[in-house]
Design an enzyme around this catalytic site. Structure first.
Site, PDB file in Angstrom:
ATOM      1  N   GLY A 284      10.669  39.558  24.673  1.00 48.23           N
ATOM      2  CA  GLY A 284      10.225  38.345  24.018  1.00 48.23           C
ATOM      3  C   GLY A 284      10.041  38.481  22.526  1.00 48.23           C
ATOM      4  O   GLY A 284      10.756  39.229  21.846  1.00 48.23           O
ATOM      5  N   HIS A 285       9.035  37.757  22.005  1.00 41.12           N
ATOM      6  CA  HIS A 285       8.811  37.619  20.566  1.00 41.12           C
ATOM      7  C   HIS A 285       8.506  38.958  19.896  1.00 41.12           C
ATOM      8  O   HIS A 285       9.063  39.267  18.847  1.00 41.12           O
ATOM      9  CB  HIS A 285       7.650  36.638  20.372  1.00 41.12           C
ATOM     10  CG  HIS A 285       7.443  36.181  18.968  1.00 41.12           C
ATOM     11  ND1 HIS A 285       8.406  35.508  18.251  1.00 41.12           N
ATOM     12  CD2 HIS A 285       6.360  36.282  18.135  1.00 41.12           C
ATOM     13  CE1 HIS A 285       7.932  35.212  17.047  1.00 41.12           C
ATOM     14  NE2 HIS A 285       6.703  35.672  16.957  1.00 41.12           N
ATOM     15  N   PHE A 286       7.620  39.740  20.497  1.00 45.24           N
ATOM     16  CA  PHE A 286       7.202  41.011  19.902  1.00 45.24           C
ATOM     17  C   PHE A 286       7.984  42.164  20.530  1.00 45.24           C
ATOM     18  O   PHE A 286       7.465  42.955  21.311  1.00 45.24           O
ATOM     19  CB  PHE A 286       5.691  41.195  20.057  1.00 45.24           C
ATOM     20  CG  PHE A 286       4.888  40.308  19.150  1.00 45.24           C
ATOM     21  CD1 PHE A 286       4.840  40.550  17.782  1.00 45.24           C
ATOM     22  CD2 PHE A 286       4.192  39.216  19.649  1.00 45.24           C
ATOM     23  CE1 PHE A 286       4.110  39.727  16.933  1.00 45.24           C
ATOM     24  CE2 PHE A 286       3.453  38.394  18.810  1.00 45.24           C
ATOM     25  CZ  PHE A 286       3.413  38.654  17.444  1.00 45.24           C
TER      26      PHE A 286
END
Length: 310
Positions: A284-286
């Site tokens: 995901g994002h991180f």
């Protein structure tokens, strides 16, 4: 069958850390324009420089594992912007929380540290800050590492709809509709969304982020930044022109399951950058939280042959 990490090791990427020579990370604060700017600094002073620029709602803490991992090959500098991490967080009525102002402070930090050449590692908010810096000093940018950092309108999809509504009508109602983005549930969601194995996530990350978001007045700081993100979009063509003109070697390591900056924002870089390597990671994002070692190996493998001067 060899794993990806084993294959990268065979290609010459450094993976072994000798405890006797483990890099020391230093935690410093420097005073710039009446603001205390905290930054992490590791690696030899004469090594090629990596300037790590974090996103929302985190800080240089997102790079806590990557910094010592890369500090044998690079000098690594990672600042916290005002209002984030351990930098000052003046009241939003007294300090302009804008991307232009954040760029001003990062620029002055690089000048005070005498960083004359650097590779930019940009993520989330770090992308427009880094690219604004690149427009000011294209001669100083020796390369780019892009982790879920947008420079194309194709990358502003569903997540951005309520934010775009606020950009178009800056009413108190539309501002209040975004307040959920600084709540604990949203902060934790940013780390968990798109991750298949949640046991890989360190809960201290969102716990620290939320503790700092919960400081008095910080919610307004974040809403100011969300509103000001609108000023980055008209600059996208200028960022893209920089890519085409200066052709910085670029490594893209992008969490493809990111709902905030989806992979639609990663692919257009190929249009403008002739020397680009793209890796869409199953996370995901991180992405650093789940794929930190792979990203470190990718960085070493991509930049080591180029041997940029510091």
């Amino acid at each position: 069958m060899a794993t990806l990490i084993e294959e990268l090791k065979e290609q010459g990427a450094t993976t072994t850390i000798n405890p006797s020579t483990t890099p020391v990370v230093r935690y410093n604060t420097i005073h710039i324009r009446d603001v205390d700017v905290f930054y992490r600094d590791a690696g030899p002073k004469d090594a090629p420089v990596l300037l790590l620029l974090h996103g929302f709602p985190t800080s240089s803490n997102m790079f806590r594992n990557l910094i010592p991992r890369l500090a044998k090959s690079f000098r690594v500098i990672a600042p916290d912007y005002p209002g984030y991490g351990f930098s000052s967080a003046p009241d939003h009525k007294a300090f302009a929380y804008t991307f232009e102002n954040m760029t001003n402070l990062v620029e002055e930090l690089t000048e005070k540290l005498e960083l004359n050449k650097y590779t930019l590692y940009v993520m989330d908010y770090g992308a427009p800050i880094g690219y604004r810096l690149a427009l000011r000093h294209p001669e100083k940018v020796s390369g780019l590492i892009v982790q879920n950092g947008n420079a194309y309108e194709e990358g502003l999809l569903e997540f951005w709809n309520p934010i775009k509504k606020y950009w178009q009508e800056a009413t108190a109602e539309n501002r209040a509709a975004l307040a959920f983005l600084v709540k604990p549930e949203a902060t934790k969601w940013q780390y968990e969304n798109g991750v298949s194995d949640l046991s890989l996530l360190d809960p201290t990350t969102w716990t620290l982020d939320q503790a700092l978001l919960d400081r008095p007045g910080n919610g307004d700081i974040q809403l100011d930044m969300l509103f000001d993100y609108r000023t980055n979009v008209p600059l996208y063509p200028e960022f893209q022109a920089f890519f085409r003109q200066y052709k910085p070697p670029t490594l893209i390591v992008w969490g493809k399951n990111d709902f905030i900056f989806p992979s639609e924002g990663a692919l257009p870089y190929r249009r403008d950058l002739p020397d680009v390597e793209t890796h869409l990671l199953d996370t995901g994002h991180f992405a650093l939280e789940t794929h930190g070692e792979e990203i470190a190996l990718r960085i070493e493998g991509f930049f080591a042959p180029r041997r940029y001067p510091s």
